[in-house]
Design an enzyme around this catalytic site. Sequence first.
Site, PDB file in Angstrom:
ATOM      1  N   LYS A   1     -15.447  14.219  -8.768  1.00 46.75           N
ATOM      2  CA  LYS A   1     -16.523  15.122  -8.317  1.00 46.75           C
ATOM      3  C   LYS A   1     -15.954  16.281  -7.515  1.00 46.75           C
ATOM      4  O   LYS A   1     -16.315  17.441  -7.736  1.00 46.75           O
ATOM      5  CB  LYS A   1     -17.513  14.327  -7.448  1.00 46.75           C
ATOM      6  CG  LYS A   1     -18.415  15.202  -6.589  1.00 46.75           C
ATOM      7  CD  LYS A   1     -19.374  14.411  -5.738  1.00 46.75           C
ATOM      8  CE  LYS A   1     -18.926  14.012  -4.356  1.00 46.75           C
ATOM      9  NZ  LYS A   1     -18.945  15.048  -3.322  1.00 46.75           N
ATOM     10  N   ASN A   2     -15.069  15.968  -6.570  1.00 44.95           N
ATOM     11  CA  ASN A   2     -14.610  17.020  -5.651  1.00 44.95           C
ATOM     12  C   ASN A   2     -13.577  17.955  -6.275  1.00 44.95           C
ATOM     13  O   ASN A   2     -13.211  18.964  -5.669  1.00 44.95           O
ATOM     14  CB  ASN A   2     -14.072  16.396  -4.355  1.00 44.95           C
ATOM     15  CG  ASN A   2     -15.216  15.851  -3.501  1.00 44.95           C
ATOM     16  OD1 ASN A   2     -16.378  16.114  -3.790  1.00 44.95           O
ATOM     17  ND2 ASN A   2     -14.871  15.104  -2.467  1.00 44.95           N
TER      18      ASN A   2
ATOM     19  N   ARG B   1     -23.934  21.030  -0.137  1.00 46.74           N
ATOM     20  CA  ARG B   1     -23.125  21.946   0.664  1.00 46.74           C
ATOM     21  C   ARG B   1     -22.030  22.633  -0.148  1.00 46.74           C
ATOM     22  O   ARG B   1     -21.662  23.766   0.130  1.00 46.74           O
ATOM     23  CB  ARG B   1     -22.424  21.180   1.792  1.00 46.74           C
ATOM     24  CG  ARG B   1     -23.306  20.546   2.794  1.00 46.74           C
ATOM     25  CD  ARG B   1     -22.416  19.869   3.796  1.00 46.74           C
ATOM     26  NE  ARG B   1     -21.338  20.777   4.147  1.00 46.74           N
ATOM     27  CZ  ARG B   1     -21.410  21.722   5.050  1.00 46.74           C
ATOM     28  NH1 ARG B   1     -22.495  21.864   5.750  1.00 46.74           N
ATOM     29  NH2 ARG B   1     -20.388  22.522   5.271  1.00 46.74           N
TER      30      ARG B   1
ATOM     31  N   CYS C   1     -25.027  18.134   8.106  1.00 49.66           N
ATOM     32  CA  CYS C   1     -25.536  17.031   7.294  1.00 49.66           C
ATOM     33  C   CYS C   1     -25.280  15.744   8.045  1.00 49.66           C
ATOM     34  O   CYS C   1     -24.820  15.768   9.188  1.00 49.66           O
ATOM     35  CB  CYS C   1     -24.931  17.032   5.893  1.00 49.66           C
ATOM     36  SG  CYS C   1     -23.240  16.486   5.847  1.00 49.66           S
TER      37      CYS C   1
ATOM     38  N   ARG D   1     -20.441  20.513  10.302  1.00 48.81           N
ATOM     39  CA  ARG D   1     -19.789  21.134   9.143  1.00 48.81           C
ATOM     40  C   ARG D   1     -19.975  22.659   9.047  1.00 48.81           C
ATOM     41  O   ARG D   1     -20.560  23.164   8.088  1.00 48.81           O
ATOM     42  CB  ARG D   1     -20.255  20.440   7.864  1.00 48.81           C
ATOM     43  CG  ARG D   1     -20.015  18.949   7.897  1.00 48.81           C
ATOM     44  CD  ARG D   1     -20.346  18.274   6.596  1.00 48.81           C
ATOM     45  NE  ARG D   1     -19.377  18.523   5.553  1.00 48.81           N
ATOM     46  CZ  ARG D   1     -19.440  17.990   4.338  1.00 48.81           C
ATOM     47  NH1 ARG D   1     -20.433  17.198   4.018  1.00 48.81           N
ATOM     48  NH2 ARG D   1     -18.518  18.245   3.454  1.00 48.81           N
TER      49      ARG D   1
ATOM     50  N   ILE E   1     -18.859  26.716   8.494  1.00 48.80           N
ATOM     51  CA  ILE E   1     -17.993  27.345   7.470  1.00 48.80           C
ATOM     52  C   ILE E   1     -17.249  28.552   8.055  1.00 48.80           C
ATOM     53  O   ILE E   1     -16.907  29.491   7.350  1.00 48.80           O
ATOM     54  CB  ILE E   1     -18.777  27.733   6.189  1.00 48.80           C
ATOM     55  CG1 ILE E   1     -19.943  28.683   6.507  1.00 48.80           C
ATOM     56  CG2 ILE E   1     -19.269  26.502   5.449  1.00 48.80           C
ATOM     57  CD1 ILE E   1     -20.435  29.441   5.271  1.00 48.80           C
TER      58      ILE E   1
ATOM     59  N   LEU F   1     -14.218  28.928   9.030  1.00 48.61           N
ATOM     60  CA  LEU F   1     -12.884  29.226   8.481  1.00 48.61           C
ATOM     61  C   LEU F   1     -12.984  29.969   7.148  1.00 48.61           C
ATOM     62  O   LEU F   1     -12.160  30.837   6.849  1.00 48.61           O
ATOM     63  CB  LEU F   1     -12.064  27.946   8.279  1.00 48.61           C
ATOM     64  CG  LEU F   1     -11.789  27.062   9.487  1.00 48.61           C
ATOM     65  CD1 LEU F   1     -10.781  25.980   9.126  1.00 48.61           C
ATOM     66  CD2 LEU F   1     -11.275  27.873  10.653  1.00 48.61           C
TER      67      LEU F   1
ATOM     68  N   ASP G   1     -13.320  10.044   2.981  1.00 45.10           N
ATOM     69  CA  ASP G   1     -14.291   9.612   1.962  1.00 45.10           C
ATOM     70  C   ASP G   1     -14.093   8.155   1.547  1.00 45.10           C
ATOM     71  O   ASP G   1     -14.856   7.635   0.736  1.00 45.10           O
ATOM     72  CB  ASP G   1     -14.219  10.529   0.724  1.00 45.10           C
ATOM     73  CG  ASP G   1     -14.711  11.937   1.022  1.00 45.10           C
ATOM     74  OD1 ASP G   1     -15.273  12.168   2.113  1.00 45.10           O
ATOM     75  OD2 ASP G   1     -14.524  12.823   0.156  1.00 45.10           O
TER      76      ASP G   1
ATOM     77  N   ARG H   1     -25.238  11.198  -6.296  1.00 47.71           N
ATOM     78  CA  ARG H   1     -24.457  12.428  -6.080  1.00 47.71           C
ATOM     79  C   ARG H   1     -22.996  12.217  -6.495  1.00 47.71           C
ATOM     80  O   ARG H   1     -22.340  13.175  -6.887  1.00 47.71           O
ATOM     81  CB  ARG H   1     -24.470  12.808  -4.584  1.00 47.71           C
ATOM     82  CG  ARG H   1     -25.694  13.532  -4.119  1.00 47.71           C
ATOM     83  CD  ARG H   1     -25.440  14.090  -2.728  1.00 47.71           C
ATOM     84  NE  ARG H   1     -24.159  14.764  -2.694  1.00 47.71           N
ATOM     85  CZ  ARG H   1     -23.293  14.748  -1.681  1.00 47.71           C
ATOM     86  NH1 ARG H   1     -23.587  14.104  -0.576  1.00 47.71           N
ATOM     87  NH2 ARG H   1     -22.162  15.382  -1.746  1.00 47.71           N
TER      88      ARG H   1
HETATM   89  C1  LIG Z   1     -17.016  18.875  -2.185  1.00 45.14           C
HETATM   90  C2  LIG Z   1     -15.848  18.360  -1.436  1.00 45.14           C
HETATM   91  O1  LIG Z   1     -14.711  18.515  -1.843  1.00 45.14           O
HETATM   92  N1  LIG Z   1     -16.098  17.697  -0.300  1.00 45.14           N
HETATM   93  C3  LIG Z   1     -15.000  17.151   0.470  1.00 45.14           C
HETATM   94  C4  LIG Z   1     -14.431  18.212   1.369  1.00 45.14           C
HETATM   95  O2  LIG Z   1     -15.496  18.674   2.199  1.00 45.14           O
HETATM   96  P1  LIG Z   1     -15.297  20.020   3.040  1.00 45.14           P
HETATM   97  O3  LIG Z   1     -14.524  20.991   2.230  1.00 45.14           O
HETATM   98  O4  LIG Z   1     -16.652  20.419   3.514  1.00 45.14           O
HETATM   99  O5  LIG Z   1     -14.445  19.480   4.249  1.00 45.14           O
HETATM  100  P2  LIG Z   1     -13.396  20.268   5.165  1.00 45.14           P
HETATM  101  O6  LIG Z   1     -12.032  19.802   4.819  1.00 45.14           O
HETATM  102  O7  LIG Z   1     -13.689  21.719   5.083  1.00 45.14           O
HETATM  103  O8  LIG Z   1     -13.796  19.749   6.606  1.00 45.14           O
HETATM  104  C5  LIG Z   1     -12.870  19.167   7.497  1.00 45.14           C
HETATM  105  C6  LIG Z   1     -13.347  19.377   8.918  1.00 45.14           C
HETATM  106  O9  LIG Z   1     -13.259  20.761   9.233  1.00 45.14           O
HETATM  107  C7  LIG Z   1     -14.491  21.246   9.751  1.00 45.14           C
HETATM  108  N2  LIG Z   1     -14.639  22.651   9.311  1.00 45.14           N
HETATM  109  C8  LIG Z   1     -14.464  22.964   7.986  1.00 45.14           C
HETATM  110  C9  LIG Z   1     -14.583  24.268   7.561  1.00 45.14           C
HETATM  111  C10 LIG Z   1     -14.856  25.271   8.517  1.00 45.14           C
HETATM  112  O10 LIG Z   1     -14.986  26.463   8.190  1.00 45.14           O
HETATM  113  N3  LIG Z   1     -14.996  24.923   9.824  1.00 45.14           N
HETATM  114  C11 LIG Z   1     -14.895  23.638  10.259  1.00 45.14           C
HETATM  115  O11 LIG Z   1     -15.037  23.349  11.441  1.00 45.14           O
HETATM  116  C12 LIG Z   1     -15.534  20.313   9.140  1.00 45.14           C
HETATM  117  O12 LIG Z   1     -16.745  20.329   9.866  1.00 45.14           O
HETATM  118  C13 LIG Z   1     -14.810  18.991   9.180  1.00 45.14           C
HETATM  119  O13 LIG Z   1     -14.929  18.435  10.459  1.00 45.14           O
HETATM  120  O14 LIG Z   1     -13.372  17.659   2.161  1.00 45.14           O
HETATM  121  C14 LIG Z   1     -13.790  16.596   3.032  1.00 45.14           C
HETATM  122  C15 LIG Z   1     -12.579  16.170   3.835  1.00 45.14           C
HETATM  123  O15 LIG Z   1     -11.646  15.583   3.030  1.00 45.14           O
HETATM  124  C16 LIG Z   1     -14.400  15.457   2.205  1.00 45.14           C
HETATM  125  O16 LIG Z   1     -14.937  14.500   3.077  1.00 45.14           O
HETATM  126  C17 LIG Z   1     -15.499  15.968   1.279  1.00 45.14           C
HETATM  127  O17 LIG Z   1     -15.869  14.950   0.376  1.00 45.14           O
HETATM  128  C1  LIG Z   2     -18.737  14.204   1.906  1.00 48.71           C
HETATM  129  C2  LIG Z   2     -18.704  14.232   0.592  1.00 48.71           C
HETATM  130  O1  LIG Z   2     -19.145  15.245  -0.199  1.00 48.71           O
HETATM  131  P1  LIG Z   2     -19.725  16.682   0.264  1.00 48.71           P
HETATM  132  O2  LIG Z   2     -18.605  17.441   0.867  1.00 48.71           O
HETATM  133  O3  LIG Z   2     -20.167  17.288  -1.043  1.00 48.71           O
HETATM  134  O4  LIG Z   2     -20.849  16.412   1.223  1.00 48.71           O
HETATM  135  C3  LIG Z   2     -18.133  13.089  -0.182  1.00 48.71           C
HETATM  136  O5  LIG Z   2     -17.830  13.276  -1.383  1.00 48.71           O
HETATM  137  O6  LIG Z   2     -17.978  11.989   0.389  1.00 48.71           O
END
Ligand SMILES: CC(=O)N[C@H]1[C@@H](OP(=O)(O)OP(=O)(O)OC[C@H]2O[C@@H](n3ccc(=O)[nH]c3=O)[C@H](O)[C@@H]2O)O[C@H](CO)[C@@H](O)[C@@H]1O
Ligand SMILES: C=C(OP(=O)(O)O)C(=O)O
Length: 420
Positions: free
Chosen positions: A22-23, A94, A118, A123, A125, A127, A307, A399
């Site tokens: 999925k990811n 997201r 969530c 979470r 964005i 960065l 995860d 999902r």
């Molecule tokens: C669709 C997908 O691939 N989802 C995965 C992706 O989520 P996702 O890409 O959202 O996760 P990130 O690696 O970005 O998040 C890591 C941490 O950084 C924080 N953060 C992130 C971006 C930002 O701009 N600012 C910030 O503070 C987040 O809140 C979190 O605490 O990686 C996560 C970490 O392996 C996984 O749990 C999710 O399943």
């Molecule tokens: C947290 C997950 O996905 P998402 O980043 O899409 O919420 C996940 O796959 O466990």
Amino acid sequence: MDRIRIRGGRPLEGRIRISGAKNAALPLLAAGLLTNERLVLSNVPALADIATMASLLRTLGVAVEPIGNDGRTLSIGGRITSSEAPYDIVRKMRASVLVLGPLLARTGLARVSLPGGCAIGTRPIDLHLKGLEQLGAEINLEGGYVTATAPRGLKGATIIFPFVSVGATENLLMAATLAEGTTVLVNAAREPEIGDLAACLTAMGARIEGVGTDRLTIHGVARLGGATHRIIPDRIETGTYACAAAITGGSVLLEDARLEHLGAVVRTLREAGVEVTEVEGGLAVRRLNGLHGADAMTEPYPGFPTDMQAQFMALMSVAEGASMVTETIFENRFMHVPELARMGARIVVHGASAIVRGVPALSGAPVMATDLRASVSLVIAGLAARGETVVHRVYHLDRGYERIEEKLAACGAVIERIPG
Ligand SMILES: CC(=O)N[C@H]1[C@@H](OP(=O)(O)OP(=O)(O)OC[C@H]2O[C@@H](n3ccc(=O)[nH]c3=O)[C@H](O)[C@@H]2O)O[C@H](CO)[C@@H](O)[C@@H]1O
Ligand SMILES: C=C(OP(=O)(O)O)C(=O)O
């Protein structure tokens, strides 16, 4: 709303085919926005999140069509006619934010609803947005939407991430492929899904160096073309079924699973007394004798994945001895703890760590969870529990787990979906 009913106590025996990740699939679908030509993705999992991303791409004007007869191959292509990712789609998923970089790089404009927090954390964005600004975009926040503009195109830059973010690395990698000049992403995420995205982008004509490391160098090109790409198997689905087999004392062959993506998970499972062997066509998983407590701390790849934290905790809840499970990625990813406790698990949370004291057996109960991996941890617990477990809010499972009840039932689990 559908529910899943499980009668626990049957060892899982048999074969489970692991679906495409999925990811990996979600950013790869977004990468379809980087070209007008046809991108063909195979091994696409049939999941609610994939349907959501496909409907988002269609909203942007791009055609997403199944091709062939396997139901797992999608063709993406066509001209972008809208630059807006609306609230109604982003609030469902997201990962919709992954269209931001490609849209901006292609059209010079992206308007994307700001995803909220969530169940697992706030979470933000930031960065993603700071990185795009460093590539020359102007960012405005208004009415719940991020508007990013770069009318004269993006310009390569060196972006140093203060901490590792999978999504920010993906968004900036995609945007940088079409930026003018060279972009360097320092402290980039190294998850296998990023390697898969880079492989597909390279097949589309992108020039990327350092794949698999935390420093990606992208030499921008004027345009990308079509390609055909097979999505990697889902390492989280693999780890999930490995925990399911282990908790039931069973033995399964996980077809298409890849050991090289599961280093930390396999090391931890072995420490807990689970045998994981690479065999032709996949991975064989079997519980040896008893389960022992083992510790896990979540970290960016190649560390133990967040995860997999909930599923591993379910497994540890019936291991002999204690284990400590520490969550370092998300601030609120222990929502499964009170639900596992309803099934008899003994777990105490201290800040970012949970101490799990194994019990001889769990007992079935009605349970509910608020996110994908928490939900599946309750399914895993239910497979081993005495009596009946009913998992509510199945839409979380849909999902990320394709036909979960069919895959488990084929290995002897007593599990059914109750439409509701
Ligand atoms: C669709 C997908 O691939 N989802 C995965 C992706 O989520 P996702 O890409 O959202 O996760 P990130 O690696 O970005 O998040 C890591 C941490 O950084 C924080 N953060 C992130 C971006 C930002 O701009 N600012 C910030 O503070 C987040 O809140 C979190 O605490 O990686 C996560 C970490 O392996 C996984 O749990 C999710 O399943
Ligand atoms: C947290 C997950 O996905 P998402 O980043 O899409 O919420 C996940 O796959 O466990």
